[in-house]
Design an enzyme around this catalytic site. Structure first.
Site, PDB file in Angstrom:
ATOM      1  N   VAL A 151       0.849  -1.198   0.000  1.00 22.31           N
ATOM      2  CA  VAL A 151       0.000   0.000   0.000  1.00 22.31           C
ATOM      3  C   VAL A 151       0.881   1.244   0.000  1.00 22.31           C
ATOM      4  CG1 VAL A 151      -1.620   1.334   1.418  1.00 22.31           C
ATOM      5  CG2 VAL A 151      -1.952  -1.133   1.117  1.00 22.31           C
ATOM      6  N   HIS A 547      20.512  28.538  13.358  1.00 26.95           N
ATOM      7  CA  HIS A 547      19.581  29.669  13.302  1.00 26.95           C
ATOM      8  C   HIS A 547      19.647  30.309  11.929  1.00 26.95           C
ATOM      9  CE1 HIS A 547      17.389  33.237  14.593  1.00 26.95           C
ATOM     10  NE2 HIS A 547      18.313  33.955  13.963  1.00 26.95           N
TER      11      HIS A 547
HETATM   12  P1  FAD Z   1       0.911  -3.185   3.163  1.00 25.84           P
HETATM   13  O1  FAD Z   1       1.677  -2.005   2.707  1.00 25.84           O
HETATM   14  O2  FAD Z   1      -0.573  -3.083   3.190  1.00 25.84           O
HETATM   15  O3  FAD Z   1       1.363  -4.407   2.256  1.00 25.84           O
HETATM   16  C1  FAD Z   1       0.741  -5.637   2.350  1.00 25.84           C
HETATM   17  C2  FAD Z   1       0.987  -6.371   1.061  1.00 25.84           C
HETATM   18  O4  FAD Z   1       0.516  -7.686   1.196  1.00 25.84           O
HETATM   19  C3  FAD Z   1       0.253  -5.764  -0.127  1.00 25.84           C
HETATM   20  O5  FAD Z   1       1.140  -5.514  -1.174  1.00 25.84           O
HETATM   21  C4  FAD Z   1      -0.765  -6.829  -0.512  1.00 25.84           C
HETATM   22  O6  FAD Z   1      -1.020  -6.892  -1.899  1.00 25.84           O
HETATM   23  C5  FAD Z   1      -0.087  -8.092  -0.016  1.00 25.84           C
HETATM   24  N1  FAD Z   1      -1.027  -9.162   0.272  1.00 25.84           N
HETATM   25  C6  FAD Z   1      -2.108  -9.125   1.079  1.00 25.84           C
HETATM   26  N2  FAD Z   1      -2.721 -10.310   1.104  1.00 25.84           N
HETATM   27  C7  FAD Z   1      -2.014 -11.117   0.287  1.00 25.84           C
HETATM   28  C8  FAD Z   1      -2.150 -12.471  -0.097  1.00 25.84           C
HETATM   29  N3  FAD Z   1      -3.145 -13.239   0.363  1.00 25.84           N
HETATM   30  N4  FAD Z   1      -1.259 -12.999  -0.959  1.00 25.84           N
HETATM   31  C9  FAD Z   1      -0.230 -12.233  -1.440  1.00 25.84           C
HETATM   32  N5  FAD Z   1      -0.054 -10.948  -1.092  1.00 25.84           N
HETATM   33  C10 FAD Z   1      -0.932 -10.400  -0.244  1.00 25.84           C
HETATM   34  N6  FAD Z   1       1.846   5.452   6.609  1.00 25.84           N
HETATM   35  C11 FAD Z   1       2.869   6.251   6.976  1.00 25.84           C
HETATM   36  O7  FAD Z   1       3.667   5.881   7.837  1.00 25.84           O
HETATM   37  N7  FAD Z   1       3.053   7.487   6.389  1.00 25.84           N
HETATM   38  C12 FAD Z   1       2.214   7.945   5.445  1.00 25.84           C
HETATM   39  O8  FAD Z   1       2.402   9.043   4.945  1.00 25.84           O
HETATM   40  C13 FAD Z   1       1.124   7.128   5.052  1.00 25.84           C
HETATM   41  N8  FAD Z   1       0.263   7.545   4.098  1.00 25.84           N
HETATM   42  C14 FAD Z   1      -0.753   6.718   3.712  1.00 25.84           C
HETATM   43  C15 FAD Z   1      -1.622   7.180   2.735  1.00 25.84           C
HETATM   44  C16 FAD Z   1      -2.672   6.378   2.317  1.00 25.84           C
HETATM   45  C17 FAD Z   1      -3.625   6.881   1.264  1.00 25.84           C
HETATM   46  C18 FAD Z   1      -2.844   5.086   2.887  1.00 25.84           C
HETATM   47  C19 FAD Z   1      -3.961   4.202   2.437  1.00 25.84           C
HETATM   48  C20 FAD Z   1      -1.979   4.631   3.862  1.00 25.84           C
HETATM   49  C21 FAD Z   1      -0.928   5.449   4.287  1.00 25.84           C
HETATM   50  N9  FAD Z   1      -0.040   5.048   5.278  1.00 25.84           N
HETATM   51  C22 FAD Z   1       0.977   5.862   5.668  1.00 25.84           C
HETATM   52  C23 FAD Z   1      -0.156   3.727   5.924  1.00 25.84           C
HETATM   53  C24 FAD Z   1       0.861   2.758   5.300  1.00 25.84           C
HETATM   54  O9  FAD Z   1       0.638   2.678   3.918  1.00 25.84           O
HETATM   55  C25 FAD Z   1       0.711   1.382   5.940  1.00 25.84           C
HETATM   56  O10 FAD Z   1       0.846   1.502   7.333  1.00 25.84           O
HETATM   57  C26 FAD Z   1       1.784   0.440   5.412  1.00 25.84           C
HETATM   58  O11 FAD Z   1       1.699   0.292   4.023  1.00 25.84           O
HETATM   59  C27 FAD Z   1       1.639  -0.920   6.096  1.00 25.84           C
HETATM   60  O12 FAD Z   1       2.625  -1.767   5.619  1.00 25.84           O
HETATM   61  P2  FAD Z   1       2.467  -3.346   5.643  1.00 25.84           P
HETATM   62  O13 FAD Z   1       3.771  -3.881   5.159  1.00 25.84           O
HETATM   63  O14 FAD Z   1       1.965  -3.782   6.948  1.00 25.84           O
HETATM   64  O15 FAD Z   1       1.320  -3.678   4.622  1.00 25.84           O
END
Ligand code: FAD
Ligand code: NAD
Length: 577
Positions: A151, A547
């Site tokens: 994401v 500063h």
């Molecule tokens: P994710 O990034 O959600 O990745 C999970 C991955 O697992 C995905 O690619 C998905 O396709 C894959 N997946 C899921 N299920 C399966 C499956 N069954 N088989 C194979 N693959 C699978 N956070 C910040 O810290 N700063 C920010 O500025 C910020 N801005 C954001 C803006 C938006 C619009 C959004 C929606 C979120 C934002 N976030 C931000 C939050 C941040 O994106 C998430 O906290 C972060 O991406 C979480 O990382 P993760 O690795 O846990 O999961």
């Protein structure tokens, strides 16, 4: 002897060689990276087409190459040496069956060795995979989408920040009129803006693919589901593992009863910039809602926000939210607090939304509605029960300090373990989880995880909020420094900010901090470091800050706590310790 040539590298020609990874006499195996190329969009390795010995290197760092350019000569290889038909090593689009003969180790708790499967390639997953590979583990990274990055890189942090940068330029240019500089009405090419945002994303995700390849991580594209405590199925292919790290992230919450209509979008839809609505309603006054509201307001939409609770960004201290609320109340069409969306109807002329709340209109019609009412962990999508992993009704997988689930060899990190749902929390957990599996004695125990809303102005906080400190009965002192007294903030034309520090009344250690103002997100790291290192306010106050900078406001806030401030009048309460 055969000549290795640059394979098909898509649309790119004349791509610079940025690294030569082998030397004459090196033995290489099929798929070992030979040289690294860097196009405008991605870093990619050219892999060895077969096993062999490097006899001659035909390119050097700085040379430019295209498809078919000869890069080296290989002898004794057992494969077709001409690499022209191999894709660049940055992508592996199809699920790759696993070799049957790979070594297996015990499936016990922690411990080293064996195969690690990382499920999900977001900031948590790719970081865990990279760290584990660097520690010598055999790593398979499974991702359902073609690009790595999850994401955050594809539809979250990065594209939203690219658009927020554009928003900031628009508002800064507009507000420069105040000091005598007018640019006229901006011409916005939405298509070009969207393409630029996509280029930023592509550069990062392509870079990740290259990094995975260089670490010899097997990237498998497909949707994973558990079948046993030691196997997952990826689109029909079974992969065995000794350890697994679940990093499958979260998804937008969908409210019941909302019609399926292309004018009703979530954050991913909002980032697509598919036309500029004249009137946009943002449902949810949290971080996503307010960041996207900021983008669309700057681009020219009339924005309204509806929030269920009585406050924007619930959980954040009110003194930090106030400057943002004041500014957007003047810019946006309406901000409805304590208001519930009672109904949404897709009509030909627009989306009709009815409200319930004091002072809220009965109903209004909008050109687009952005739903930003929170995110839900993806634990319910993995058939985790087949592995015996417990998943809460909210989709969250509970973990211990080592990020182990109730099944010791299956760990979980990132959004799927619950809040705060932040990329930097996920990456930190990813490193811990990889090191735990490699047998290191580590735990996830940061003293603070900063939060930043990249709104205009930005809001950033870390450690305890005032509300949390009061709830926990922690005795603290607060030092606030208003940016009205900051030369840099005044010289930037944005003096509405505030920097505050909370210190423990007894130990004098910094326990929390908050900043609101332009670039607050860049300033909060100093307070996070102070909390992590157990620094007290005097440490910050006695550190010479440059500063005139906004970073000085952190020092000034520390001086206010200690009663030694000179830049504002805050009577001396205590000697400098
Ligand atoms: P994710 O990034 O959600 O990745 C999970 C991955 O697992 C995905 O690619 C998905 O396709 C894959 N997946 C899921 N299920 C399966 C499956 N069954 N088989 C194979 N693959 C699978 N956070 C910040 O810290 N700063 C920010 O500025 C910020 N801005 C954001 C803006 C938006 C619009 C959004 C929606 C979120 C934002 N976030 C931000 C939050 C941040 O994106 C998430 O906290 C972060 O991406 C979480 O990382 P993760 O690795 O846990 O999961
Ligand atoms: P959120 O939980 O932060 O905010 C959602 C808001 O919607 C809340 O204020 C909630 O009260 C409100 N709400 C809930 N139901 C509602 C309803 N029916 N009507 C009106 N309002 C309603 O969630 P989000 O903004 O969707 O963000 C999700 C997560 O993504 C956040 O928790 C954050 O961790 C992460 N994120 C972080 C950043 C960042 O760090 N800059 C940016 C975007 C997202």
């Amino acid at each position: 002897m055969s000549t290795v040539k640059v394979p098909d590298i898509g649309e790119f020609t004349e791509v610079p060689v940025i690294e030569v990874l082998v030397a004459v006499g090196d033995q290489v195996k099929a798929e070992d990276p030979l040289i690294t190329l860097e196009s405008e969009k991605a870093t990619m390795d050219v892999p060895a087409p077969g096993d062999g010995t490097v006899e001659e290197i035909l390119v050097a760092v700085g040379d430019t190459v295209s498809e078919g350019t000869a890069i080296l000569r290989l002898s004794g290889d057992d494969g077709e040496a001409d690499g022209a038909d191999d894709g660049p090593s940055e992508s592996q689009a199809e699920p790759t069956p696993e070799p049957e003969s790979s070594p297996k180790s015990s499936t016990g708790g922690s411990g080293t060795g064996g195969r690690l499967v990382v499920l999900g390639s977001g900031p948590g997953g790719y970081t865990a995979a990279f760290r584990a590979a660097d520690l010598g583990l055999e790593v398979v990274l499974v991702e359902r989408y073609e690009t790595l990055g999850g994401v955050c890189l594809n539809v979250g942090c990065i594209p939203s920040k690219a658009l927020l940068h554009a928003a900031r330029i628009l508002t800064e240019a507009d507000e420069a009129e105040e000091f005598g500089i007018s640019f006229g009405k901006p011409e916005i090419d939405l298509g070009r803006l969207g393409a630029w945002k996509d280029e930023v994303v592509d550069k990062l995700t392509g870079g990740l693919a290259g990094l995975a390849k260089r670490r010899k991580i097997k990237v498998v594209t497909g949707t994973a589901a558990f079948t046993t405590p030691n196997t997952i199925d990826v689109d029909g292919t079974s992969i065995e593992f000794d350890h697994c790290i679940i990093a499958a992230g979260s998804r937008s919450i969908e409210l019941p009863g909302i019609p399926d209509d292309e004018r009703i979008i979530d954050s991913t839809g909002a980032l697509e910039l598919d036309g500029l609505p004249d009137r946009l309603l943002v449902v949810g006054g949290g971080i996503i809602g307010l960041e996207m509201a900021c983008v669309y307001d700057a681009l020219g939409s009339r924005v309204s926000v509806v929030e269920l609770t009585d406050e924007l960004i619930p959980g954040c201290d009110r003194d930090l939210v106030r400057p943002l609320q004041k500014r957007i109340s003047e810019r946006y069409e309406t901000i409805m607090l304590g208001t519930r969306v009672a109904g949404v109807e897709a009509q030909k002329s627009g989306v009709k939304v009815s409200f319930e709340g004091e002072g809220a209109p009965e109903s209004e019609r909008y050109d687009k509605v952005l739903m930003a009412v929170g995110r839900r962990a993806n634990g319910d999508l993995l058939e985790a029960e087949a592995a015996g992993v417990e998943v809460g009704s909210d989709g969250v997988i509970a973990v211990d300090e080592q990020r182990r689930s109730n099944v010791a060899h299956i760990l979980a990190i990132g959004d799927i373990t619950g809040g705060p749902m932040l990329a930097h929390k996920a990456t930190h957990e990813g490193i811990v989880a990889a090191e735990v599996i490699a047998g290191e004695d580590v735990a996830y125990d940061p003293r603070s995880v900063p939060s930043v809303a990249y709104t205009d102005p930005e809001i950033a906080w870390t450690g305890l909020t005032e509300t949390e400190a009061a709830e926990q009965g922690v005795k603290f002192e607060k030092g606030s420094f208003p940016w009205q007294a900051s030369g840099r903030a005044l010289a930037t034309g944005r003096p509405e900010g505030l920097t505050k520090l909370l210190v423990d009344a007894e130990s004098r250690r910094v326990i929390g901090a908050g900043v609101v103002g332009v670039n607050a997100g860049e300033l909060i790291a100093e307070a996070a470091l102070a909390i992590e290192m157990g620094a007290n306010a005097t440490d910050i106050g006695l550190t010479v800050h440059p500063h005139p900078t906004l970073s000085e406001t952190m020092k000034f806030a520390a001086e206010v706590v200690e009663g030694v401030a000179t830049d504002i009048y805050a009577p001396k309460r205590a000697p400098r310790r």
